[in-house]
Design a protein around this motif. Structure first.
Motif, PDB file in Angstrom:
ATOM      1  N   GLY A 189       0.771  -1.237   0.000  1.00 46.82           N
ATOM      2  CA  GLY A 189       0.000   0.000   0.000  1.00 46.82           C
ATOM      3  C   GLY A 189       0.798   1.282   0.000  1.00 46.82           C
ATOM      4  N   THR A 190       1.904   1.286  -0.722  1.00 47.63           N
ATOM      5  CA  THR A 190       2.643   2.553  -0.861  1.00 47.63           C
ATOM      6  C   THR A 190       2.918   2.828  -2.338  1.00 47.63           C
ATOM      7  OG1 THR A 190       4.667   3.779  -0.329  1.00 47.63           O
ATOM      8  CG2 THR A 190       4.848   1.376  -0.305  1.00 47.63           C
ATOM      9  N   SER A 191       2.851   4.117  -2.699  1.00 47.44           N
ATOM     10  CA  SER A 191       3.117   4.503  -4.087  1.00 47.44           C
ATOM     11  C   SER A 191       4.614   4.476  -4.377  1.00 47.44           C
ATOM     12  CB  SER A 191       2.551   5.896  -4.359  1.00 47.44           C
ATOM     13  OG  SER A 191       3.051   6.818  -3.403  1.00 47.44           O
ATOM     14  N   SER A 192       5.434   4.316  -3.341  1.00 47.25           N
ATOM     15  CA  SER A 192       6.897   4.211  -3.490  1.00 47.25           C
ATOM     16  C   SER A 192       7.494   5.412  -4.201  1.00 47.25           C
ATOM     17  CB  SER A 192       7.279   2.911  -4.225  1.00 47.25           C
ATOM     18  OG  SER A 192       6.996   1.802  -3.414  1.00 47.25           O
ATOM     19  N   ILE A 193       6.962   6.603  -3.898  1.00 48.35           N
ATOM     20  CA  ILE A 193       7.555   7.790  -4.521  1.00 48.35           C
ATOM     21  C   ILE A 193       8.225   8.716  -3.509  1.00 48.35           C
ATOM     22  CG2 ILE A 193       6.085   7.825  -6.589  1.00 48.35           C
ATOM     23  CD1 ILE A 193       4.363   9.936  -5.303  1.00 48.35           C
ATOM     24  N   VAL A 194       7.987   8.471  -2.226  1.00 46.04           N
ATOM     25  CA  VAL A 194       8.551   9.381  -1.229  1.00 46.04           C
ATOM     26  C   VAL A 194       9.797   8.755  -0.587  1.00 46.04           C
ATOM     27  CG1 VAL A 194       8.115  10.626   0.926  1.00 46.04           C
ATOM     28  CG2 VAL A 194       6.327  10.497  -0.813  1.00 46.04           C
ATOM     29  N   TYR A 195      10.908   9.411  -0.813  1.00 42.65           N
ATOM     30  CA  TYR A 195      12.214   8.946  -0.299  1.00 42.65           C
ATOM     31  C   TYR A 195      12.548   9.623   1.021  1.00 42.65           C
ATOM     32  CZ  TYR A 195      13.091   6.412  -4.572  1.00 42.65           C
ATOM     33  OH  TYR A 195      13.016   5.497  -5.588  1.00 42.65           O
ATOM     34  N   PRO A 196      13.386   9.039   1.844  1.00 44.08           N
ATOM     35  CA  PRO A 196      14.156   7.813   1.605  1.00 44.08           C
ATOM     36  C   PRO A 196      13.389   6.513   1.864  1.00 44.08           C
ATOM     37  CG  PRO A 196      14.790   8.754   3.719  1.00 44.08           C
ATOM     38  CD  PRO A 196      13.815   9.713   3.110  1.00 44.08           C
ATOM     39  N   ALA A 197      12.132   6.570   2.401  1.00 40.65           N
ATOM     40  CA  ALA A 197      11.421   5.315   2.705  1.00 40.65           C
ATOM     41  C   ALA A 197      11.262   4.440   1.458  1.00 40.65           C
ATOM     42  CB  ALA A 197      10.058   5.628   3.321  1.00 40.65           C
ATOM     43  N   ALA A 212       8.231  -8.685  -2.301  1.00 40.20           N
ATOM     44  CA  ALA A 212       6.914  -8.791  -2.948  1.00 40.20           C
ATOM     45  C   ALA A 212       6.102  -7.543  -2.628  1.00 40.20           C
ATOM     46  CB  ALA A 212       6.180 -10.030  -2.443  1.00 40.20           C
ATOM     47  N   GLU A 213       5.406  -7.041  -3.630  1.00 40.81           N
ATOM     48  CA  GLU A 213       4.579  -5.840  -3.452  1.00 40.81           C
ATOM     49  C   GLU A 213       3.101  -6.237  -3.497  1.00 40.81           C
ATOM     50  OE1 GLU A 213       4.325  -3.181  -6.930  1.00 40.81           O
ATOM     51  OE2 GLU A 213       4.725  -1.510  -5.572  1.00 40.81           O
ATOM     52  N   ILE A 214       2.331  -5.733  -2.552  1.00 34.43           N
ATOM     53  CA  ILE A 214       0.882  -5.959  -2.563  1.00 34.43           C
ATOM     54  C   ILE A 214       0.227  -4.601  -2.748  1.00 34.43           C
ATOM     55  CG2 ILE A 214      -1.125  -6.789  -1.270  1.00 34.43           C
ATOM     56  CD1 ILE A 214       0.680  -8.689   0.256  1.00 34.43           C
ATOM     57  N   ASN A 215      -0.375  -4.410  -3.902  1.00 33.59           N
ATOM     58  CA  ASN A 215      -0.957  -3.109  -4.231  1.00 33.59           C
ATOM     59  C   ASN A 215      -1.935  -3.337  -5.386  1.00 33.59           C
ATOM     60  OD1 ASN A 215      -1.300  -0.338  -5.188  1.00 33.59           O
ATOM     61  ND2 ASN A 215       0.566   0.162  -4.061  1.00 33.59           N
ATOM     62  N   PRO A 216      -3.141  -2.748  -5.339  1.00 34.87           N
ATOM     63  CA  PRO A 216      -4.081  -2.929  -6.450  1.00 34.87           C
ATOM     64  C   PRO A 216      -3.625  -2.229  -7.727  1.00 34.87           C
ATOM     65  CG  PRO A 216      -4.991  -1.400  -4.816  1.00 34.87           C
ATOM     66  CD  PRO A 216      -3.726  -1.964  -4.234  1.00 34.87           C
ATOM     67  N   HIS A 228       4.791  -8.770  -8.015  1.00 32.28           N
ATOM     68  CA  HIS A 228       3.786  -7.727  -7.768  1.00 32.28           C
ATOM     69  C   HIS A 228       2.446  -8.451  -7.698  1.00 32.28           C
ATOM     70  CE1 HIS A 228       1.290  -4.130  -8.111  1.00 32.28           C
ATOM     71  NE2 HIS A 228       0.561  -4.850  -8.953  1.00 32.28           N
ATOM     72  N   TRP A 229       1.813  -8.408  -6.557  1.00 28.83           N
ATOM     73  CA  TRP A 229       0.518  -9.083  -6.391  1.00 28.83           C
ATOM     74  C   TRP A 229      -0.563  -8.016  -6.381  1.00 28.83           C
ATOM     75  CZ3 TRP A 229      -1.409 -11.913  -1.343  1.00 28.83           C
ATOM     76  CH2 TRP A 229      -2.610 -12.586  -1.644  1.00 28.83           C
ATOM     77  N   GLU A 230      -1.424  -8.083  -7.417  1.00 23.16           N
ATOM     78  CA  GLU A 230      -2.503  -7.106  -7.525  1.00 23.16           C
ATOM     79  C   GLU A 230      -3.605  -7.478  -6.546  1.00 23.16           C
ATOM     80  OE1 GLU A 230      -5.208  -6.032 -11.157  1.00 23.16           O
ATOM     81  OE2 GLU A 230      -3.091  -5.963 -11.719  1.00 23.16           O
ATOM     82  N   SER A 231      -3.478  -6.993  -5.349  1.00 24.14           N
ATOM     83  CA  SER A 231      -4.467  -7.296  -4.311  1.00 24.14           C
ATOM     84  C   SER A 231      -4.476  -6.125  -3.340  1.00 24.14           C
ATOM     85  CB  SER A 231      -4.081  -8.595  -3.596  1.00 24.14           C
ATOM     86  OG  SER A 231      -5.079  -8.947  -2.648  1.00 24.14           O
ATOM     87  N   THR A 232      -5.362  -6.189  -2.376  1.00 22.18           N
ATOM     88  CA  THR A 232      -5.412  -5.106  -1.394  1.00 22.18           C
ATOM     89  C   THR A 232      -4.919  -5.625  -0.041  1.00 22.18           C
ATOM     90  OG1 THR A 232      -7.629  -5.507  -0.526  1.00 22.18           O
ATOM     91  CG2 THR A 232      -7.461  -4.179  -2.555  1.00 22.18           C
ATOM     92  N   ALA A 233      -4.652  -4.688   0.856  1.00 15.94           N
ATOM     93  CA  ALA A 233      -4.128  -5.061   2.173  1.00 15.94           C
ATOM     94  C   ALA A 233      -5.109  -5.958   2.931  1.00 15.94           C
ATOM     95  CB  ALA A 233      -3.834  -3.798   2.978  1.00 15.94           C
ATOM     96  N   ALA A 234      -6.371  -5.569   2.935  1.00 13.15           N
ATOM     97  CA  ALA A 234      -7.348  -6.295   3.765  1.00 13.15           C
ATOM     98  C   ALA A 234      -7.812  -7.601   3.128  1.00 13.15           C
ATOM     99  CB  ALA A 234      -8.550  -5.405   4.068  1.00 13.15           C
ATOM    100  N   THR A 235      -7.519  -7.793   1.829  1.00 11.77           N
ATOM    101  CA  THR A 235      -7.845  -9.070   1.174  1.00 11.77           C
ATOM    102  C   THR A 235      -6.606  -9.945   1.104  1.00 11.77           C
ATOM    103  OG1 THR A 235      -9.503  -7.982  -0.183  1.00 11.77           O
ATOM    104  CG2 THR A 235      -8.744 -10.133  -0.942  1.00 11.77           C
ATOM    105  N   GLY A 236      -5.505  -9.371   0.594  1.00 11.82           N
ATOM    106  CA  GLY A 236      -4.306 -10.152   0.323  1.00 11.82           C
ATOM    107  C   GLY A 236      -3.635 -10.697   1.573  1.00 11.82           C
ATOM    108  N   LEU A 237      -3.465  -9.840   2.586  1.00  9.10           N
ATOM    109  CA  LEU A 237      -2.700 -10.290   3.770  1.00  9.10           C
ATOM    110  C   LEU A 237      -3.404 -11.437   4.517  1.00  9.10           C
ATOM    111  CD1 LEU A 237      -1.297  -6.833   4.902  1.00  9.10           C
ATOM    112  CD2 LEU A 237       0.033  -8.783   4.043  1.00  9.10           C
ATOM    113  N   PRO A 238      -4.710 -11.357   4.800  1.00  3.50           N
ATOM    114  CA  PRO A 238      -5.353 -12.510   5.453  1.00  3.50           C
ATOM    115  C   PRO A 238      -5.281 -13.779   4.586  1.00  3.50           C
ATOM    116  CG  PRO A 238      -6.788 -10.587   5.540  1.00  3.50           C
ATOM    117  CD  PRO A 238      -5.640 -10.235   4.647  1.00  3.50           C
ATOM    118  N   ARG A 239      -5.400 -13.580   3.256  1.00  4.37           N
ATOM    119  CA  ARG A 239      -5.333 -14.740   2.353  1.00  4.37           C
ATOM    120  C   ARG A 239      -3.948 -15.395   2.413  1.00  4.37           C
ATOM    121  NH1 ARG A 239      -8.842 -13.701  -2.838  1.00  4.37           N
ATOM    122  NH2 ARG A 239     -10.352 -13.535  -1.153  1.00  4.37           N
TER     123      ARG A 239
END
Ligand code: BJW
Ligand code: ZN
Length: 244
Positions: A189-197, A212-216, A228-239
């Motif tokens: 769930g991050t756009s990965s545009i804000v550095y240094p994070a 592995a990235e989890i992001n819709p 890259h797993w096209e999923s959301t935090a509340a669906t992908g992580l429990p799964r």
């Protein structure tokens, strides 16, 4: 949206997991992401310009009201199934959470030792002497709310990291160490545009970590990650947790 086979295999074998989370982690709790369109009194303002020391210097009452609104909103929401899955995983395995979020939803789900690289809404502090203050959260009914003053004469500001400000050194060191010393990193769930994070996954990759990235949506990072797993935090992580 089944769990990608390679991610499942790595997650089963991993002894140490680092999870880097961003605003999308809390989206399904009802917290708008940083780049979502703003609503209400702040619809005409861009968060990228409000979250700056310049905005604070120019109009502290506007910035303070915006953060008070976000604090009030946070009191009304709950951790989602993704936060809870990470907290459960942390009971069974070495899971370190590094978050860019200034909310406390990971902690409220039961995770401990969460590293907040962009600070926290829970620790307002003086803009001059840096003393942490306790402030009552009040939903603002106008666009401006005067922040309180510190004994030193400074103003009490949100305890977060704005653009152009250094990240807290201890949090950054812990985050870089968690990236370099795990054997699986999930970027959720991050756009990965804000550095240094946004550079933390690259640090992990340099150390041979499977990322592995989890992001819709696809992001600037998607091309570089192992999965890259096209999923959301509340669906992908429990799964993922159920499958392990
Ligand atoms: C879902 C989902 C669902 C939706 N499930 N996913 C190198 C290169 C270029 C620039 C720089 C650089 N290094 C530094 C800079 C400058 C700058 C920067 O990065 N600028 C970029 C914009 C280009 N960085 C800084 O200024 C940093 N400081 C610094 O570098 O200091 C140097 C220094 C050293 C010594 C002395 C002095 C200075 C500080 C950065 C601070 C960022 N602060 C903010 C505000 C925090 C407080 C607040 O919340 O108000 O942090 S900005 C904002 O962005 C916030 C977030 O934590 C951060 C990241 O956003 P995030 O989490 O990625 O959210 P979104 O909204 O962008 O994305 C959401 C994602 O979720 C999307 O991908 C969706 O698809 C996805 N999603 N629903 C899963 N259900
Ligand atoms: Zn002070």
């Amino acid at each position: 949206m089944t769990v990608p086979a390679e991610l499942l295999e790595r997650a089963r074998a991993a002894r140490s997991i680092t999870v880097l989370t961003g605003a999308g982690m809390s989206a399904e709790s009802g917290v708008p992401t940083f780049r979502d369109v703003q609503t209400g009194l702040w619809a005409k303002y861009d968060p990228m310009t409000l979250a700056t020391p310049e905005a604070w210097r120019e109009d502290p009452a506007l910035v303070w009201a915006w953060y008070q609104r976000r604090c009030a909103m946070l009191l009304a929401v709950q951790p989602n199934a993704g936060h809870r899955a990470l907290a459960d995983w942390g009971q069974k395995a070495d899971v370190r959470i590094v978050t860019q979020n200034v909310d406390d939803l990971h902690e409220r789900a039961g995770s401990s030792g969460v590293v907040h690289v962009h600070g926290s809404l829970r620790t307002p502090r003086c803009d001059t002497c840096w003393t942490v203050h306790t402030v009552e959260v009040v939903e603002p009914d106008s666009e401006r709310v005067q922040p309180s003053s510190c004994e030193c004469g400074g103003l009490v500001r949100p305890g977060v990291v704005w653009f152009g400000e250094a990240l807290p050194e201890d949090a950054w060191n812990a985050a870089a160490d968690a990236a370099a010393s795990c054997d699986l990193m999930l970027v959720v769930g991050t756009s990965s545009i804000v550095y240094p994070a946004a550079g933390l996954p690259r640090i992990a990759m340099e150390f041979g970590v499977f990322v592995a990235e989890i992001n819709p949506e696809r992001t600037d990072l998607s091309r570089a990650v192992d999965v890259h797993w096209e999923s959301t935090a509340a669906t992908g992580l429990p799964r993922l947790l159920e499958a392990i």
